[in-house]
Enzyme design. Structure first.
Site, short mmCIF file in Angstrom:
data_model
loop_
_atom_site.label_atom_id
_atom_site.label_comp_id
_atom_site.label_asym_id
_atom_site.label_seq_id
_atom_site.Cartn_x
_atom_site.Cartn_y
_atom_site.Cartn_z
N ASN A 124 0.91 -1.13 0.12
CA ASN A 124 -0.16 -0.05 0.02
C ASN A 124 0.89 1.26 -0.02
O ASN A 124 2.15 1.01 -0.10
CB ASN A 124 -0.97 0.05 1.25
N ARG A 125 0.31 2.40 0.04
CA ARG A 125 0.90 3.64 -0.09
C ARG A 125 1.60 4.22 1.10
O ARG A 125 2.28 5.28 1.20
CB ARG A 125 0.03 4.74 -0.62
#
Length: 419
Positions: free
Chosen positions: A216-217
């Site tokens: 994820n970011r």
């Protein structure tokens, strides 16, 4: 204790006057070693009056005392605040062109550096590389705060407040050796002194094959800010992290990669913790099987046949809910106090806050920090907007848009009240 206060040439040099006073009032013998450019911001007379000692910038003054060697040899701690981009570059490359850089080369005691400069200078790859080099050598780096700089500029690069820097210095002095871990000791001060804290940070990576992973970011910046503020307030901090950011001073890092690794590390470190803060973005799912070799874009065909270009189907299995597991493991006990983070976007089924309240009820943690995410929000940035919820209370503390350091401070204010 003998403390050397190095001051480089930045506008934040004025804050070092307050740090000097805090160190002196705590009973430390402080020698101020400014750079020549620092004297453009705060004059020699001010440093001499506050420290009660003569102040020099070059190696030629009082030459019979060999100050460029003696000051560093006799110090119990060297703290540089502010540490400008120029000073960091000279220290990282081992230059010795003034008294302060000579002291840094001769010191065998712990060294604390607090970078402070404009955002563009701080984020430049050269500056980041110099910070990484110094950190690898055992220098304790205090991450800069985000906020108002000179002129109308705002962003990361602001020198932390003198009280926070003083708390870091006290913790490093309590440990008494250069580099490495800095556990809380009898000299640690602050509202979290004597508390054991576990913080998670970063986004987990679930391997698909030796090359690819599901992730994820999350950059880990908010978790690192939570850990740094806890350490500055006197806590003994373990940071379970997937991120490669510089480890804050006074924090012990435990590197992990996957959700399963993070769960094991958190449960091990959290067994004797007073507070566990789950700021990491933990993957909900992981591939059921990890390929032993890189998955090819095109599958081989039988002789004379057509290559198979269909996309592979990846079966997923659910990862353990670390936050819920912590709550379940403590049972009827109120320790450790558990703080969760929830990244929410809001949708047709409810607002960010409504989703957050439902998650707080479902997870059973003591505090839930609900942060708004989306394009340009939260992940990878230095600014966050959060809503802090407490179990058993209908109230909400709204914070932001604000720096992640400010968010961390607000979270610890809430946790401190509960403790």
């Amino acid at each position: 204790m003998k403390v050397v206060l190095g001051v480089a040439g930045g506008i934040a040099a004025y804050k070092a006057c307050s740090l000097l006073r805090l160190l002196s009032e705590a009973g430390h013998d402080v020698t101020v070693v400014p750079t020549a450019s620092a004297l453009h911001f705060v004059g020699e007379a001010t440093w001499a009056a506050l420290s009660g000692k003569p102040v020099h910038t070059d190696v030629w003054s009082d030459i019979t005392e060999v100050p460029h060697v003696r000051i560093g040899q006799e110090a119990d701690l060297v703290v540089v605040a502010p540490a400008t981009a120029d000073l960091l570059a000279r220290a990282a490359t081992g230059q010795a062109d003034d008294l302060l850089t000579n002291v840094l080369l001769t010191a065998r005691c712990p060294v604390v550096m607090a970078p402070a400069m404009h955002t563009e200078m701080y984020e430049h790859p050269a500056t980041q590389a110099n910070i990484a080099t110094l950190s690898e050598r055992g220098v304790h780096i205090v991450p800069p705060a985000s906020g108002r700089l000179t002129g109308q500029d705002t962003g990361p690069g602001r020198l932390p407040e003198p009280a926070e820097l003083f708390a870091v210095c006290e913790r490093v002095l309590a440990q008494g050796s250069p580099g490495g871990e800095v556990p809380a000791g009898p000299a640690a001060r602050g509202p979290l002194a004597g508390r054991r804290v576990v913080v998670t940070a970063g986004g987990t990576r679930e391997p698909l094959d030796p090359v690819r992973y599901l992730g994820n970011r999350s950059s880990g910046k908010q978790g690192y800010a939570v850990a740094a503020v806890a350490a500055a307030r006197g806590a003994e901090v373990v940071l379970v992290t997937t991120s490669g950011l510089p480890v804050p001073a006074g924090v012990r890092a435990v590197p992990v990669e996957t959700a399963l690794e993070m769960a094991a590390a958190v449960h091990a470190a959290g067994a004797e913790a007073d507070v566990v803060v789950m700021a990491a973005a933990v993957a909900d799912f992981r591939p059921a099987e990890v390929a032993a070799h890189k998955i090819k874009k095109t599958h081989a065909a039988a002789p004379g046949g057509t290559p198979d270009e269909s996309a592979p189907v990846v079966a997923l299995v659910r990862n353990p809910d670390i936050l819920a597991g912590l709550v379940a493991a403590r049972g009827a006990s109120s320790s450790p106090l558990v703080v969760g983070f929830a990244a929410e976007t809001g949708d047709e089924d409810g607002t960010v806050l409504e989703h957050g309240r439902a998650k707080l009820e479902r997870k059973g943690c003591d505090v839930l920090v609900v942060n708004e995410v989306g394009p340009g929000k939260a992940f990878g940035t230095d600014v966050n907007t959060v809503h802090v919820l407490r179990r058993g209370s209908d109230g909400v503390l709204d914070v932001g848009p604000a720096s992640k350091d400010a968010v961390a401070g607000a979270v610890w204010d809430v946790v401190g009240d509960l403790l």
